[in-house]
Design an enzyme around this catalytic site. Structure first.
Site, PDB file in Angstrom:
ATOM      1  CG  ASP A 178      -2.080  -0.942   1.100  1.00 36.28           C
ATOM      2  OD1 ASP A 178      -2.203  -1.589   0.051  1.00 36.28           O
ATOM      3  OD2 ASP A 178      -2.864  -1.049   2.061  1.00 36.28           O
ATOM      4  CB  THR A 179       2.201   3.140   2.428  1.00 42.28           C
ATOM      5  OG1 THR A 179       2.712   2.261   3.441  1.00 42.28           O
ATOM      6  CG2 THR A 179       0.688   3.266   2.578  1.00 42.28           C
ATOM      7  CD  GLU A 192       5.412  -5.582  11.949  1.00 41.91           C
ATOM      8  OE1 GLU A 192       5.028  -4.417  11.692  1.00 41.91           O
ATOM      9  OE2 GLU A 192       6.268  -6.185  11.266  1.00 41.91           O
TER      10      GLU A 192
END
Length: 241
Positions: A67-68, A131
């Site tokens: 995505d990023t 995470e």
């Protein structure tokens, strides 16, 4: 009559020397703090199996790479590093098997500021969710961690309730998980969705600058420099540097 030796010209002469000493003291203070953190971690390891070990970082970035990684996250990482901030960026080298590794857990525990970047397909990554559980546990344990979520083109409300397009990605991940794991994911998402964060849905360059400034301000609280007020001319020289 000769002009006083301890006047403005003398302050300007000694100012560079003083600044060098202050910078040297700042570096030593930062190194000493890092050593204390490592010593505390080693001491805690003897009494608690969950004590952090390994390298220490100032910022941990949690994000879904597809995505990023090549856009927002890479720009944020570069700006943080340029500001002299130690950043842990998950480069997939620590990902082995299906379970989150100890090295990644330690990187999260040993970072001061934890930044989850929640994007539309964030929940499609089991690693991101694992995470995030650790990130929120660090915050809930009150170990001094700061969590600054970035809602990247998603609504915080959708993160809280796993609704909208963000919730659609989460539904795709529900089936493989057992009920206990699913409950932990929902709790972590609900908790992070309630935190005050930044929404990325506009000028990303301005947002990156804002985040870097926020992180820098929070970190500077640990490394304040005290400038003696009675040094003539030193304040103006400091501002010019």
């Amino acid at each position: 009559m000769h002009p006083p030796i301890f006047g403005h010209s003398f302050a300007v002469l000694v100012a560079p020397i003083l600044l060098s000493v202050l910078a040297f003291n700042l570096l030593n203070r930062k190194r000493a703090n890092a050593r204390r953190n490592a010593e505390d971690a080693d001491a805690g390891a003897s009494s608690s199996s969950t004590a952090p070990t390994g390298d220490h970082y100032e910022v941990f970035l949690n994000f879904r790479g597809e995505d990023t990684r090549n856009g927002f996250t890479s720009h944020l990482y570069d700006r943080l590093v340029a500001a002299g901030i130690d950043v842990f960026l998950d480069d997939n080298k620590l990902r082995q098997g299906e379970e989150i590794g100890l090295d990644l857990l330690e990187a999260i525990k040993n970072s001061k500021i934890l930044i989850p970047i929640l994007s539309e397909n964030y929940c499609e990554s089991k690693w991101c969710l694992d995470e995030l559980i650790q990130i929120m546990e660090c915050k809930n344990n009150k170990t001094g961690h700061i969590v600054l979520p970035i809602f990247y083109k998603v609504n915080p409300r959708d993160v809280r309730h796993q609704s909208g397009s963000f919730g659609g990605a989460f539904l795709k991940r529900e089936r493989p998980f057992n009920p206990a794991t699913l409950k932990k994911y929902k709790q972590a998402l609900t908790a992070v969705g309630k935190l005050k964060g930044r929404e990325a849905d506009g000028n990303e360059a301005e947002l990156v600058n804002t985040i870097v400034q926020t992180v820098s301000n929070k970190l500077k609280k640990d490394y304040d420099l005290l400038i003696p007020k009675n040094l003539v001319g030193i304040d103006n020289l400091w501002r010019r540097l």
